[in-house]
Design a protein around this motif. Structure first.
Motif: not given
Length: 173
Positions: A55-58, A90-91, A106-107, A111-112
């Motif tokens: 999710a972070f990478l997306i 978010a972090m 989701m968080l 962050v991403g």
């Protein structure tokens, strides 16, 4: 007194610091150390952690494309400041979240997206506008920040996880 021009090298310095603690550097180099305590406390599998990282990478891809558009439309400062603040909040929210794999992913998506503003992109745009003769060295110094972060962040993550816990590690970093 307040109308004095600020040296463009301050942009280089702030870009270097941002590179040390940018979302990508944190996720690649400190994420694994911080999530060990999280997995232990919540009893989550590696699949949950890998899903959040995906999710972070997306979010990073979407955030970088969106930030580029926002910068071309509204300038560098406002979009970058807003997105960086969103990523930071978010972090911090990861450190206080309840045990919800969906919320965790989701968080990390947020962050991403927001973390795009902490990459070299907005600083590269600013540096390209400030510098002609020394543009290469200025960009090189900014990008070197992520290398410094790759060395320092795992140590900081390990220290905070050992002495304070994973939650405090996410909030501190």
């Amino acid at each position: 007194m307040f109308n004095r021009a600020i040296s463009p090298w301050w942009t280089v310095a702030s870009g270097t610091v941002s590179g040390i603690v940018n979302a990508g550097t944190v996720m690649v180099y400190a994420f694994g150390i911080l999530t060990l305590g999280l997995m232990k406390e919540f009893g989550w599998s590696r699949e949950v952690i890998a899903s959040a990282f995906t999710a972070f990478l997306i979010g990073s891809g979407v955030g970088l494309a969106g930030l580029g558009w926002l910068i071309s439309r509204f300038g560098i400062r406002a979009p970058s400041a807003l997105l960086a603040a969103v990523a930071g909040l978010a972090m911090v929210a990861v450190g206080v979240m309840p045990p919800s794999p969906i919320l965790f992913s989701m968080l990390f998506l947020v962050v991403g997206i927001g973390g795009a503003a902490t990459t070299a992109l907005p600083f590269a745009v600013a540096i390209s506008g400030f510098f002609d003769a020394r543009r290469g060295i200025a960009l090189g110094i900014v990008v070197s920040g992520s290398g410094v972060g790759a060395v320092l962040l795992p140590q900081l993550a390990q220290y905070t996880s050992t002495h304070f816990g994973w939650r405090e590690g996410f909030m501190l970093i």
